[in-house]
Design a protein around this motif. Sequence first.
Motif, short mmCIF file in Angstrom:
data_model
loop_
_atom_site.label_atom_id
_atom_site.label_comp_id
_atom_site.label_asym_id
_atom_site.label_seq_id
_atom_site.Cartn_x
_atom_site.Cartn_y
_atom_site.Cartn_z
N UNK A 1 5.38 44.03 -40.31
CA UNK A 1 3.55 43.29 -39.82
C UNK A 1 3.25 42.12 -40.60
N UNK A 2 3.43 43.10 -42.15
CA UNK A 2 2.63 41.83 -43.23
C UNK A 2 3.83 40.27 -43.28
N UNK A 3 4.81 40.34 -43.27
CA UNK A 3 5.55 39.30 -42.89
C UNK A 3 5.09 37.99 -42.33
N UNK B 1 1.96 36.15 -43.17
CA UNK B 1 2.11 35.88 -44.82
C UNK B 1 3.16 36.25 -46.06
N UNK B 2 3.05 37.80 -45.99
CA UNK B 2 4.12 37.89 -46.88
C UNK B 2 5.33 37.62 -47.36
N UNK C 1 -1.20 42.34 -53.14
CA UNK C 1 -2.02 42.53 -53.67
C UNK C 1 -3.09 43.23 -52.65
N UNK C 2 -3.49 42.20 -51.95
CA UNK C 2 -3.61 41.95 -50.87
C UNK C 2 -3.08 42.71 -49.12
N UNK C 3 -2.54 42.52 -49.42
CA UNK C 3 -1.09 43.29 -48.16
C UNK C 3 -0.94 44.49 -48.56
N UNK D 1 -2.83 26.75 -49.18
CA UNK D 1 -1.98 26.46 -50.76
C UNK D 1 -0.52 27.00 -49.57
N UNK D 2 -0.36 27.06 -48.51
CA UNK D 2 0.44 27.86 -48.21
C UNK D 2 1.74 26.79 -47.57
N UNK D 3 2.24 26.72 -47.89
CA UNK D 3 3.53 26.21 -47.33
C UNK D 3 4.22 26.88 -45.67
N UNK D 4 3.19 28.12 -45.48
CA UNK D 4 3.90 28.31 -43.97
C UNK D 4 2.25 28.86 -43.74
N UNK D 5 1.57 27.90 -42.80
CA UNK D 5 -0.13 28.07 -42.79
C UNK D 5 -0.26 28.54 -41.77
#
Length: 408
Positions: A220-222, A225-226, A244-246, A273-277
């Motif tokens: 799930x976490x990917x 954004x993980x 850490x947040x994940x 700042x995300x590449x994959x927003x």
Amino acid sequence: MADAVLAVDFGTSNSAAAVLEAGHVRRLAIEAEAETLPTAVFFPVGGPMQIGQAATDALIDGEEGRYMRSLKSVLGTSLMHDARLIGGKRRSLAEVIAAFLTKLRERAEAQTGQQFRRALSGRPVHFHTADPERDARAEADLRGCYAAAGFDTVDFLPEPEAAARASTGEAGEVGLIVDIGGGTSDFTLFRRSDRIEIIASHGVRLGGTDFDHAISLSHVMPEFGLGGELTRTLGEGRLPVPKAIYVDLATWAMIPFLYTAEVRRMVDDLVAHAVDRPRLARLQSVLRDELGHDVAFAVERGKIAANGGARGEIALGLVEPGLAVPVTEGTMNAALGEAREVLVRAVYETLALAQTMPGGVDHVILVGGSSLMRVVSDVMRQVCPGARVSRAEAFTAVVDGLALATGE
């Protein structure tokens, strides 16, 4: 009847209570005609605390408030006595656990017409693996919670040793209780004669919530954004998205503590700042709409669906319409590879403590809700191939044994 003893299995995921009447175990329906209740609480805005299935229903129904589960996992940690704003009032998790146990005691008294000031409580062999100081602190924490819940006396019995008392089998056999709960895995080797002779007990801090955690991180976490990357504010190159947040979002007990302005601001900065927003924006919406427990329940349902070979999915439509992550026994086994190794090692350590070879085990008895996972029975057949493997009452074997022990 002031001397009545209440047997309590206070579990990470589920709890149960029972008494011994005329030598027979009487399980108490402390949850709407059920013999177990979820170890969960919900503090609605402006209303009284709810426990068990009512707490879970309030969360699912979208009521405004604070939901908490896996309370047992914080015993012995610094989180226990930190006061936080919960349900419109500053309270510690120790106070929350005491309030849960108070409700359980009151329901047991209403059912039996007895007054309970003594309890025999189950406890894992080790609350914390290889940490005797924290382990002792965890038992002291739980003892304090029972006292605050109105019990004058509480004694403790390791959960797999209780389950051994409730087990059935052939006289003279050597049995191995494998108790996989929500937060710990416990093992007791015993010999059956005219009584149960405990040979050795062992335990590790690994349970069903850890299975959920591993599956959540891998599946799930990917999608939130993980594993992604961030652009730098200054300079060239990229940075990894912090993990850490994940880790906290995949941990039942930590989810409520993510719903703060500070965490939300941090995630807003990550999105910027995300590449994959789009993926990071999903994390943003989970925290904004407080959907962390909904995600955890979806992981749990997907795990159960995929257990035993079926193809399942982790449905995340609440986060984004149509979003779902496939989960199969193969992908789940890959995620649980480390957990499997811990289980194998723990069984061998139990046998070493008992000075018993795997071939000396006649009967393996699986206990606890998470023992229903196929990985557990696979491990036991691998380590003890000559033993017969059977399942006890997964959710009530411990409380049955505790009740029997009150008569000893």
